[in-house]
Design a protein around this motif. Structure first.
Motif, short mmCIF file in Angstrom:
data_model
loop_
_atom_site.label_atom_id
_atom_site.label_comp_id
_atom_site.label_asym_id
_atom_site.label_seq_id
_atom_site.Cartn_x
_atom_site.Cartn_y
_atom_site.Cartn_z
N THR A 134 0.95 -1.06 -0.09
CA THR A 134 -0.06 -0.03 -0.09
C THR A 134 0.81 1.33 -0.05
O THR A 134 1.86 1.28 0.73
CB THR A 134 -1.08 -0.01 1.21
N ILE A 193 -1.73 -1.40 -3.94
CA ILE A 193 -2.72 -0.37 -3.63
C ILE A 193 -2.05 0.94 -3.68
O ILE A 193 -1.41 1.26 -2.71
CB ILE A 193 -3.54 -0.80 -2.53
N CYS A 223 -7.27 3.67 -5.14
CA CYS A 223 -8.36 4.08 -4.33
C CYS A 223 -8.47 5.81 -4.67
O CYS A 223 -7.86 6.56 -3.98
CB CYS A 223 -8.28 3.88 -3.11
N ALA A 242 -10.53 -2.62 -1.70
CA ALA A 242 -9.22 -2.93 -2.40
C ALA A 242 -8.53 -4.16 -1.93
O ALA A 242 -8.17 -5.00 -2.70
CB ALA A 242 -8.41 -1.45 -2.27
#
Length: 258
Positions: free
Chosen positions: A24, A61, A114, A204
């Motif tokens: 992430t 992500i 996102c 996600a």
């Protein structure tokens, strides 16, 4: 192969966390909404190449912070840069800018984005470089870095938006600095799911878990193959039109002579 520890603290606007092969990347400015600055321009390609070299990651992500993804510029830096704009400045701008999308497309694992809010600064990097896009209902895209910001549209932004919108829509999007809301982007198939920012991370991770069921090389090579045409177009189209961008920028921002 590059280890996460080698680059985790290298970029002040990016916080990294990896769990179970899912990396992430949260973009921010001092913990708040990300404001694009010269350091971002100079280093974003290197960041993505570091991610590409880290083979421990199988899914990426990308998250924003706060209520916008990237809808602001550090105007003090912009002003200082413009004040001394010359051929060397143009070259720095062009070289760093034209490498970003290519660096995104060097990442051989799926990227889930996102989109937590508006993105108006270099949206082409993210819409071109990410595979699955979740957008908050209040999110929108508008390109205020090119014609909307006083610059010509050139390079990777042309390849990305022509691929996503088709030539006719892309012309209008560029020339009119058109704003496209989350629902419009979803109807066009550019945003894949409209998801409130508060639940985007959970969604996600659900998608990442589904992708993890694929064998590692199938997942990696699928990302590579899916983006091969865009990678080729960006490579062929970017360099010549970026040269024109430098000339146009000198006309607009360069020191007046005469």
């Amino acid at each position: 192969m590059l280890a996460l520890e080698a680059y985790a603290d290298a970029y002040p606007y990016a916080a990294f966390h990896r769990e179970g092969g899912v990396l992430t990347i949260r973009l921010h400015t001092s913990g708040s909404d990300w404001v694009f600055n010269q350091n971002s321009q100079d280093t974003l390609a290197r960041l993505m190449r570091d991610v590409a070299a880290d083979r421990e990651t199988r899914v990426v992500i990308v998250e924003g912070t706060g209520e916008t993804f990237c809808a602001g510029l550090d105007m003090n830096e912009v002003g200082a840069f413009v004040a001394q704009f010359d051929a060397a400045s143009a070259d720095r701008w062009i070289v760093n800018g034209r490498n970003v999308l290519s660096a995104f497309l060097e990442v051989e694992c799926p990227i889930i984005w996102c989109l937590n809010g508006p993105v108006t600064i270099h949206p082409e990097f993210w819409f071109g470089g990410c595979d699955i896009i979740l957008a908050d209902p209040a999110a929108y895209v508008q390109d205020l870095t090119h014609i909307g910001g006083g610059n010509m549209c050139a390079g990777d932004t042309l390849s990305v938006w022509e691929s996503l919108l088709g030539l006719g829509r892309a012309r209008y999007f560029h020339l009119m600095a058109q704003r496209l809301d989350a629902d419009e982007l979803h109807q066009l198939g550019i945003v894949h799911e409209v998801v409130a920012r508060e639940t985007q991370r959970d969604r996600a991770r659900e998608i990442a878990a589904q992708l993890f069921r694929l064998p590692p090389l199938t997942l990696r090579y699928s990302r590579y193959s899916i983006n091969s045409r865009l990678r080729r177009n960006a490579f062929l189209d970017t360099a010549p039109s970026y040269g024109l961008l430098g000339v146009a920028a000198l006309e607009t921002f360069g020191p007046q002579r005469g």
